[in-house]
Scaffold this active site. Structure first.
Site, PDB file in Angstrom:
ATOM      1  N   GLY A  46      34.395  34.991  -0.748  1.00  0.00           N
ATOM      2  CA  GLY A  46      35.450  35.951  -1.022  1.00  0.00           C
ATOM      3  C   GLY A  46      36.311  36.172   0.207  1.00  0.00           C
ATOM      4  N   GLN A  51      42.285  40.052   5.780  1.00  0.00           N
ATOM      5  CA  GLN A  51      41.536  39.078   6.587  1.00  0.00           C
ATOM      6  C   GLN A  51      42.393  37.914   7.072  1.00  0.00           C
ATOM      7  OE1 GLN A  51      38.016  38.915   3.705  1.00  0.00           O
ATOM      8  NE2 GLN A  51      37.037  38.657   5.712  1.00  0.00           N
ATOM      9  N   CYS A  90      30.303  38.595   6.246  1.00  0.00           N
ATOM     10  CA  CYS A  90      31.751  38.665   6.111  1.00  0.00           C
ATOM     11  C   CYS A  90      32.373  37.548   6.950  1.00  0.00           C
ATOM     12  CB  CYS A  90      32.236  40.026   6.601  1.00  0.00           C
ATOM     13  SG  CYS A  90      34.020  40.259   6.456  1.00  0.00           S
ATOM     14  N   LEU A  91      33.398  36.899   6.408  1.00  0.00           N
ATOM     15  CA  LEU A  91      34.057  35.818   7.149  1.00  0.00           C
ATOM     16  C   LEU A  91      34.727  36.329   8.425  1.00  0.00           C
ATOM     17  CD1 LEU A  91      35.637  33.678   4.283  1.00  0.00           C
ATOM     18  CD2 LEU A  91      33.622  33.160   5.660  1.00  0.00           C
ATOM     19  N   HIS A 132      32.501  44.326  -1.924  1.00  0.00           N
ATOM     20  CA  HIS A 132      32.802  43.980  -0.528  1.00  0.00           C
ATOM     21  C   HIS A 132      34.300  43.741  -0.331  1.00  0.00           C
ATOM     22  CE1 HIS A 132      31.794  41.826   3.372  1.00  0.00           C
ATOM     23  NE2 HIS A 132      33.026  41.436   3.149  1.00  0.00           N
ATOM     24  N   GLU A 133      34.896  42.936  -1.217  1.00  0.00           N
ATOM     25  CA  GLU A 133      36.306  42.575  -1.039  1.00  0.00           C
ATOM     26  C   GLU A 133      37.240  43.750  -1.331  1.00  0.00           C
ATOM     27  OE1 GLU A 133      36.731  40.012   0.615  1.00  0.00           O
ATOM     28  OE2 GLU A 133      34.804  39.064   0.230  1.00  0.00           O
ATOM     29  N   HIS A 136      37.516  45.988   1.527  1.00  0.00           N
ATOM     30  CA  HIS A 136      38.431  45.496   2.563  1.00  0.00           C
ATOM     31  C   HIS A 136      39.844  46.060   2.376  1.00  0.00           C
ATOM     32  CE1 HIS A 136      36.575  42.600   5.245  1.00  0.00           C
ATOM     33  NE2 HIS A 136      36.003  41.940   4.263  1.00  0.00           N
TER      34      HIS A 136
HETATM   35 NI    NI Z   1      34.466  40.567   4.296  1.00  0.00          NI
END
Ligand code: NI
Length: 156
Positions: A46, A51, A90-91, A132-133, A136
């Site tokens: 995701g 991000q 998380c990326l 999670h997304e 963000h």
């Molecule tokens: Ni994340």
């Protein structure tokens, strides 16, 4: 293919409340393409707009299930039930994971790339990814709610 640089933890842009998308045009579709390219390149499940430095309410998710690539514009969680506790990463912070409790089943209402509203329900990993997304988009990170960090032991 346009892989963008991923904004990392500590960057203020990850702490902003993102603006709704109002125009469903080529510019949005190019953003969606870049986000998907960046997510797949990083082997993530995701990615949210901030991000890659875009403070708009846009999310892409692909948990490698029958849904394939999911694009969520202006998403909102409208129902949740149950509970799951497990690892989450998380990326924007590669190599780190935390132990996070999330609902086990989540229904999201969002718009598609043409502005049409739809609902989608996910369980397990998909439910976790929705939470999670969407967090963000409000400047929230999993480290805010994790029970504890998961530290992987380095092999000697
Ligand atoms: Ni994340």
């Amino acid at each position: 293919m346009a892989v963008k640089e991923i904004v990392k933890f500590g960057d203020d842009r990850l702490r902003k409340v993102c603006h709704p998308v109002e125009k469903f045009n080529l510019r949005l579709w190019l953003l969606l393409r870049d986000m998907a390219d960046t997510m797949y390149d990083a082997e993530g499940v995701g990615l949210a707009g901030p991000q890659i430095g875009i403070l708009r309410r846009v999310v892409v998710i692909d948990v490698q299930d029958d849904n394939g690539l999911i694009e969520l514009i202006n998403p909102e969680i409208i129902a949740m039930e149950g509970e799951q506790a497990g690892p989450e990463g998380c990326l924007s912070k590669p190599g780190r994971q935390g132990f996070v409790t999330r609902p086990d089943k989540v229904t999201v209402r969002a718009q598609d790339r043409h502005g049409k509203f739809f609902e989608i329900t996910g369980e397990g990993l998909l439910a976790r990814a929705f939470c999670h997304e969407i967090d963000h988009l409000d400047g929230k990170l999993y480290i805010d709610i994790e029970d504890h960090e998961i530290v992987e032991e380095e092999e000697a």
